[in-house]
Motif scaffolding. Structure first.
Motif, PDB file in Angstrom:
ATOM      1  N   GLU A   1      31.099  52.360 -30.916  1.00 62.37           N
ATOM      2  CA  GLU A   1      29.789  52.575 -31.524  1.00 62.37           C
ATOM      3  C   GLU A   1      29.220  53.913 -31.050  1.00 62.37           C
ATOM      4  N   LEU A   2      28.474  54.575 -31.920  1.00 62.52           N
ATOM      5  CA  LEU A   2      27.796  55.807 -31.534  1.00 62.52           C
ATOM      6  C   LEU A   2      26.485  55.449 -30.834  1.00 62.52           C
ATOM      7  N   HIS A   3      26.232  56.123 -29.725  1.00 67.33           N
ATOM      8  CA  HIS A   3      24.989  55.893 -28.985  1.00 67.33           C
ATOM      9  C   HIS A   3      24.253  57.219 -28.812  1.00 67.33           C
ATOM     10  N   PRO A   4      22.968  57.163 -28.574  1.00 73.29           N
ATOM     11  CA  PRO A   4      22.211  58.421 -28.409  1.00 73.29           C
ATOM     12  C   PRO A   4      22.370  59.012 -27.005  1.00 73.29           C
ATOM     13  N   ASP A   5      23.630  59.059 -26.524  1.00 70.55           N
ATOM     14  CA  ASP A   5      23.861  59.507 -25.148  1.00 70.55           C
ATOM     15  C   ASP A   5      24.832  60.673 -25.037  1.00 70.55           C
ATOM     16  N   SER A   6      25.495  61.033 -26.130  1.00 73.26           N
ATOM     17  CA  SER A   6      26.518  62.054 -25.986  1.00 73.26           C
ATOM     18  C   SER A   6      26.632  62.857 -27.283  1.00 73.26           C
ATOM     19  N   LEU A   7      27.767  63.541 -27.436  1.00 77.54           N
ATOM     20  CA  LEU A   7      28.000  64.355 -28.627  1.00 77.54           C
ATOM     21  C   LEU A   7      28.879  63.582 -29.603  1.00 77.54           C
ATOM     22  N   TYR A   8      28.762  63.931 -30.860  1.00 78.44           N
ATOM     23  CA  TYR A   8      29.583  63.330 -31.909  1.00 78.44           C
ATOM     24  C   TYR A   8      30.282  64.460 -32.655  1.00 78.44           C
ATOM     25  N   LEU A   9      31.613  64.361 -32.708  1.00 78.13           N
ATOM     26  CA  LEU A   9      32.403  65.393 -33.393  1.00 78.13           C
ATOM     27  C   LEU A   9      33.057  64.761 -34.608  1.00 78.13           C
ATOM     28  N   ILE A  10      32.852  65.353 -35.744  1.00 75.77           N
ATOM     29  CA  ILE A  10      33.557  64.852 -36.929  1.00 75.77           C
ATOM     30  C   ILE A  10      34.278  65.981 -37.663  1.00 75.77           C
ATOM     31  N   ASP A  11      35.599  65.818 -37.740  1.00 75.79           N
ATOM     32  CA  ASP A  11      36.488  66.784 -38.403  1.00 75.79           C
ATOM     33  C   ASP A  11      37.044  66.039 -39.615  1.00 75.79           C
ATOM     34  N   SER A  12      36.766  66.528 -40.800  1.00 77.62           N
ATOM     35  CA  SER A  12      37.153  65.805 -42.015  1.00 77.62           C
ATOM     36  C   SER A  12      37.324  66.788 -43.160  1.00 77.62           C
ATOM     37  N   GLY A  13      37.754  66.276 -44.283  1.00 76.79           N
ATOM     38  CA  GLY A  13      37.915  67.155 -45.435  1.00 76.79           C
ATOM     39  C   GLY A  13      38.183  66.352 -46.676  1.00 76.79           C
ATOM     40  N   GLY A  14      38.042  67.012 -47.808  1.00 78.38           N
ATOM     41  CA  GLY A  14      38.254  66.332 -49.077  1.00 78.38           C
ATOM     42  C   GLY A  14      39.293  67.031 -49.928  1.00 78.38           C
ATOM     43  N   GLN A  15      39.936  66.249 -50.768  1.00 77.43           N
ATOM     44  CA  GLN A  15      40.792  66.812 -51.807  1.00 77.43           C
ATOM     45  C   GLN A  15      40.007  66.723 -53.107  1.00 77.43           C
TER      46      GLN A  15
ATOM     47  N   ALA B   1      24.529  66.775 -31.496  1.00 73.89           N
ATOM     48  CA  ALA B   1      24.008  66.062 -30.328  1.00 73.89           C
ATOM     49  C   ALA B   1      23.381  64.771 -30.816  1.00 73.89           C
ATOM     50  N   LEU B   2      23.857  63.638 -30.288  1.00 74.67           N
ATOM     51  CA  LEU B   2      23.198  62.370 -30.596  1.00 74.67           C
ATOM     52  C   LEU B   2      22.114  62.088 -29.566  1.00 74.67           C
ATOM     53  N   LEU B   3      22.222  62.764 -28.426  1.00 76.24           N
ATOM     54  CA  LEU B   3      21.201  62.546 -27.392  1.00 76.24           C
ATOM     55  C   LEU B   3      20.041  63.501 -27.643  1.00 76.24           C
ATOM     56  N   PRO B   4      18.828  63.084 -27.266  1.00 78.23           N
ATOM     57  CA  PRO B   4      17.657  63.905 -27.591  1.00 78.23           C
ATOM     58  C   PRO B   4      17.658  65.253 -26.868  1.00 78.23           C
ATOM     59  N   GLU B   5      18.139  65.283 -25.627  1.00 72.84           N
ATOM     60  CA  GLU B   5      18.125  66.530 -24.862  1.00 72.84           C
ATOM     61  C   GLU B   5      19.528  66.854 -24.359  1.00 72.84           C
ATOM     62  N   PRO B   6      20.271  67.689 -25.078  1.00 76.55           N
ATOM     63  CA  PRO B   6      21.619  68.040 -24.601  1.00 76.55           C
ATOM     64  C   PRO B   6      21.544  68.677 -23.221  1.00 76.55           C
ATOM     65  N   THR B   7      22.560  68.442 -22.402  1.00 77.23           N
ATOM     66  CA  THR B   7      22.576  69.034 -21.060  1.00 77.23           C
ATOM     67  C   THR B   7      22.877  70.528 -21.145  1.00 77.23           C
ATOM     68  N   GLU B   8      22.607  71.227 -20.045  1.00 72.92           N
ATOM     69  CA  GLU B   8      22.889  72.666 -20.002  1.00 72.92           C
ATOM     70  C   GLU B   8      24.380  72.924 -20.193  1.00 72.92           C
ATOM     71  N   GLN B   9      25.185  72.030 -19.603  1.00 76.29           N
ATOM     72  CA  GLN B   9      26.638  72.199 -19.740  1.00 76.29           C
ATOM     73  C   GLN B   9      27.071  72.044 -21.194  1.00 76.29           C
ATOM     74  N   MET B  10      26.499  71.054 -21.868  1.00 75.34           N
ATOM     75  CA  MET B  10      26.818  70.877 -23.290  1.00 75.34           C
ATOM     76  C   MET B  10      26.469  72.125 -24.083  1.00 75.34           C
TER      77      MET B  10
ATOM     78  N   SER C   1      36.632  61.163 -36.436  1.00 75.33           N
ATOM     79  CA  SER C   1      35.239  60.801 -36.210  1.00 75.33           C
ATOM     80  C   SER C   1      35.192  60.301 -34.779  1.00 75.33           C
ATOM     81  N   SER C   2      34.625  61.088 -33.869  1.00 74.16           N
ATOM     82  CA  SER C   2      34.842  60.786 -32.457  1.00 74.16           C
ATOM     83  C   SER C   2      33.571  60.937 -31.646  1.00 74.16           C
ATOM     84  N   TYR C   3      33.287  59.909 -30.893  1.00 72.95           N
ATOM     85  CA  TYR C   3      32.067  59.875 -30.085  1.00 72.95           C
ATOM     86  C   TYR C   3      32.411  60.142 -28.617  1.00 72.95           C
TER      87      TYR C   3
END
Lengths: 599, 599
Positions: free
Chosen positions: A392-406, A419-428, A372-374
């Protein structure tokens, strides 16, 4: 004083004293257990005990006056900190100035010296390679000295978790059927016996699961299978009566865990053993009867286990549906929590997701520690949040979550980047789209039956390479059925792997891109290999994508995609909605509808 | 009676008599010469002599009462015909019922028996594998019995063609420079010597060319290179005075061709030899001094030769220009001849093309037998027209011509497929476009430095696989500089090859499709590996397509191509026109203009 209270220098001294007593001039302590597990149990964390280094990979070498830890770049910083003042030097793997372990040993030792190691922690192949390399300088090797077991006085005992039944209604195939298939493969390899040492192979073959290893529902044991014998080496305390009775009625003989070596020694001389020499410990090879021949090959159970039966595939589809429900609820909760300004951290988010998974039927545990990575943490490939690193997660960047269940009916593995930010950049957007096109490239692939996975790897990397981007991990790994989330023998990755991709295999599909210091992006789905068309040029295979969770299309730059890719994405999103909506509340369903509109 | 007049059964009898005299219970005759050449000279065509089978691949095995030829599907029909009434059975490779040669031997022979072969015709690796496999049944192997040299009484002598100078202005690097580079690689491999046994490696290292082998401008010889020695083993008669003097002034010692074994035996005991065990004959291994260690690796000259220097690359560009002029003149001639109703056959067409190539400066020869194939012949992958198979070209199908030239400044290899019929069918267009997209896929590739060729193979096959089509040969092979048209060590193909693709390598780019009984399609260009961008993710490489010959766009279905592919094709056609037009007559130029208009 308890042994656990010894400092690392004191532990090293104790080891050196014992080395001297046993006539060893160097000792090697790798990160490995007798079953070559991804997650060794505490009793086998020798390397961590001797060095204090807690990373998941590394090898310690100790001589009379030097000690070193070899580890890879993921752990350079951590190892530097943890090795400070221990007397253990850090050897940074892959740097040009770093000697290999064998070169180090050849420099430090002289002809006639002996290098010791515990054969149970070395694969047959590695032990042979070590011996061959050392012999070039007349240095001997000795795998019979498990001296850390002596030095490490309060070493934990071998895990005593209970095993439990994997019901036939989820396993789809009985133990006698599996044993028959294994026997056929032993005979095809012109051998007489095979030893199952990987814990997931034991669990799969005997339709049992356990709780001895974190995230992997396996139980510590071995098995020996031959024409006339099926022996499970597993301690009594592990086996509930019902399971024991079922195994016995399946014709399985049960012996103590530590009875493997004596059993092997008692087999007829000159017997032939089919062994996966890269994944079987050297102690097993040393216990074979006189004149025994090792026929190297992939363990039959490993191959059979990788090709899922109809019941297992049905279970996987049920598991991904449950996972999709949990992921949807989590992302909705996260969006709303952040909108309300509530504090959500990487760890608390992961905990919330776990709770949604835990609500699902047949849930056992997570299948690995959630990544779970911000923001910048997403670019740290093997990042897992800990209380020390949690942010803490902020509305400024991306949030990646890699998880799984048994789940009892299947194992899942999914990554989404939102995207946690309202307008992702072109690079994103550009980065996200290139990686997503890789995921779709694999998903849409049609390929001839019989090819190796590496031939498909470029499908995952094409758009990324075109953009001057690459990722260094594999693209697709096998996924066990209520077993290890990482399994072989197949893979799709840049490295050579001779195993063919076969119908019924279940794998991840996870191209990625990591912009150091900024963010990481990965869209990971689970795929199932299926029969496709048959033409005059032969049979072709393809993949079914089974994971059910929306992709954040705010991060997609449609202009970079082909019409086929766009169609795939829109179909996928529609299928996610159609599959999950019946299992969601009206509000959740409306929320998901909005996330899955065509681009 | 001359030996050449003996029937095959008489030859077999003579061999069996000698086998008996020498105590051999079986004898293996592969298709190979002491230099592991693609085209063995007549004196080494043992397998052809003993069996009468003239295909390019096959192995004969003779026991006291059985004889067999193992060959692949290309030659099943031909071998059946040629083996009729010879007493040699045909073993069809890759069919499930066909035993391997070693399984056959293990069935026919008993423990204690001996299998003989000529070590000069076996690679070190193959000889070791044979010995290991035979030993499982207690069968011995003996590579010291070159008994066919005795039985084949009027065997031709070793080729006596003259070698000649490869001028420095085309080679770009002197022999002393090359020897220094080889020495560095020997030292890096922790070895002291290497033996050059491949004829193209000898030619490249010593900047000489020859005429001993059809299509390959090489001269029969070996070389031994060590820290203090550079010895060329080549018979006096081959070396003109000028060349000999230049070699001697370059510090090269010249010894007789047959002095290699005794020279090796006289080297210091325990010396270390870097040898390519897959491409060095086992006789060399048997001639090494006592205690010698073989360090297996790619021959340094092979690696160095594959990476072309600036002068060689300039030469290649000159060679492809000349080739493009010849191809253009040929296709124009062909179109006009057919329009006039003149009779053109596969062979006569190829002859005409040869004559156009021969008009070009520095032309030496063709680089292989042209595959000039009409209609269904195009689908026979290794088809070469002979007087027996030759057919007339008609305006009803496709024509595929794969050919190349040896020029002193470079070697070429090009395939074009053109429509002879006025209106190609939709299937033809669809097939042509799928294969062409493969050629373009490789041409446009950008990829990380350091990857193996097989990772790029899917770029060549993507459109074909999507259409349920595959081809079973490689996609890209290395091309020598005025040397063998097929060279290693790199390749782009489905099979694993650990060699990395490196800047300066020159290769073919030849995805294809073969519709059995109808036609074959292949667009083959030559490509050069070049440095591309460098990003935070590392260095990337790309290809330059250097072949200059129009592609028949009447066979292209634009609707199946991406905008990028269309742009590549239009740019390519324009570049072909712009590059060739200044070297063509006004009429030719106008004709080519029409062929190269954008789609």
């Amino acid at each position: 004083m308890k042994h656990s209270e010894l400092t690392v220098p004191q532990r090293l001294q104790a080891l050196r004293d014992e080395m001297k007593a046993q006539g060893l001039d160097a000792y090697i302590i790798p990160t490995s257990d007798p079953h070559m597990s991804e997650y060794p149990a505490s009793c086998w964390k020798y390397r961590k005990w001797i060095s204090g280094f807690t990373g998941s990979a590394g090898t310690v070498v100790v001589t009379a006056d030097k000690a070193g830890l070899w580890t890879d770049s993921r752990y350079f910083l951590q190892a530097e900190t943890q090795l400070a003042d221990t007397g253990i030097d850090l050897y940074r793997l892959m740097l040009p100035e770093t000697p290999s372990i064998t070169d180090f040993l050849k420099t430090e030792l002289k002809s006639g010296d002996t290098v010791g190691y515990n054969a149970l922690t070395y694969s047959i192949l590695d032990a042979e390679a070590l011996a061959a390399d050392m012999s070039k300088k007349g240095i001997k090797t000795d795998g019979s000295k498990a001296i850390l077991d002596k030095v490490w006085g309060d070493r934990p005992s071998i895990p005593e978790g209970k095993a439990f039944e994997m019901p036939l209604k989820y396993a789809g195939k009985s133990t006698p059927e599996k044993v028959e298939e294994i026997r056929k493969m032993i005979a095809n390899a012109d051998a007489e016996y095979t030893v199952l040492s990987a814990l997931d192979e034991v669990a799969w073959t005997f339709n049992l699961r356990g709780s001895d290893v974190t995230y992997n529902p396996v139980a510590v044991g071995y098995s020996l299978i031959g024409k006339d014998c099926v022996i499970l080496f597993m301690d009594d305390a592990k086996l509930p009566d019902d399971l024991r009775k079922r195994l016995e009625s399946d014709g399985v003989e049960i012996r103590r865990y530590d009875a493997l070596a004596e059993t092997l020694k008692s087999l007829p001389e000159n017997s032939k053993f089919l062994l996966d020499v890269a994944h079987t410990n050297a102690g097993i090879a040393e216990s074979l009867p006189k004149g025994a021949e090792i026929i190297p090959g992939i363990s039959p159970a490993n191959t059979l286990k990788s090709i899922k039966n109809e019941t297992e595939l049905k279970g996987f589809k049920s598991a991904v549906l449950k996972d999709g429900i949990a992921m949807t609820k989590y992302f909705k909760w996260l969006e709303e929590a952040m909108a309300k300004g509530e504090k959500v951290t990487e760890l608390s988010g992961a905990g919330k997701l776990r709770s949604y998974r835990a609500e699902q039927p047949l849930f056992l545990d997570e299948s690995f520690a959630p990544i779970s990575s911000y923001g910048p943490h997403g670019a740290v490939v093997h990042y897992t949040p800990t209380p020390e690193t949690d942010v803490e997660l902020h509305p400024d960047s991306l949030y990646l979550i890699d998880s799984g269940g048994q789940y009892l009916d299947g194992t899942t593995d999914i990554t989404r980047t939102i995207a946690l930010l309202p307008e992702p950049t072109e690079q994103m957007k550009s980065d996200f789209t290139a990686a997503l096109r890789g995921t779709i490239g694999i998903a849409m692939a049609r390929f001839p039956k019989g090819i190796r996975g590496c031939l498909l790897d470029a499908y995952a990397r094409h758009a990324l390479w075109d953009a001057g981007i690459n990722y260094l991990h594999g693209t697709c790994h096998g996924i066990g059925h209520c077993l290890n989330v990482h399994e072989g023998p197949q893979s799709i990755r840049m490295e050579e792997n001779p195993v063919k991709i076969e119908t019924g295999m279940v794998m991840s599909d996870e191209p990625a891109m990591y912009r150091a210091g900024e963010y990481g992006i990965r869209t990971e789905n689970m795929i199932v290999v299926k029969d496709d068309i048959k033409t005059q040029f032969g049979e072709f295979l393809a993949f079914d994508t089974i994971t059910l969770c929306y992709i954040d299309t705010r991060l997609v730059d449609k202009s970079q995609m082909t019409p086929k890719e766009i169609a795939w994405l829109n179909d996928y999103q529609e299928n996610v909605y159609a599959s999950l909506a019946p299992h969601l509340s009206e509000e959740e369903s409306a929320w998901l509808r909005n996330k899955t509109l065509p681009i």
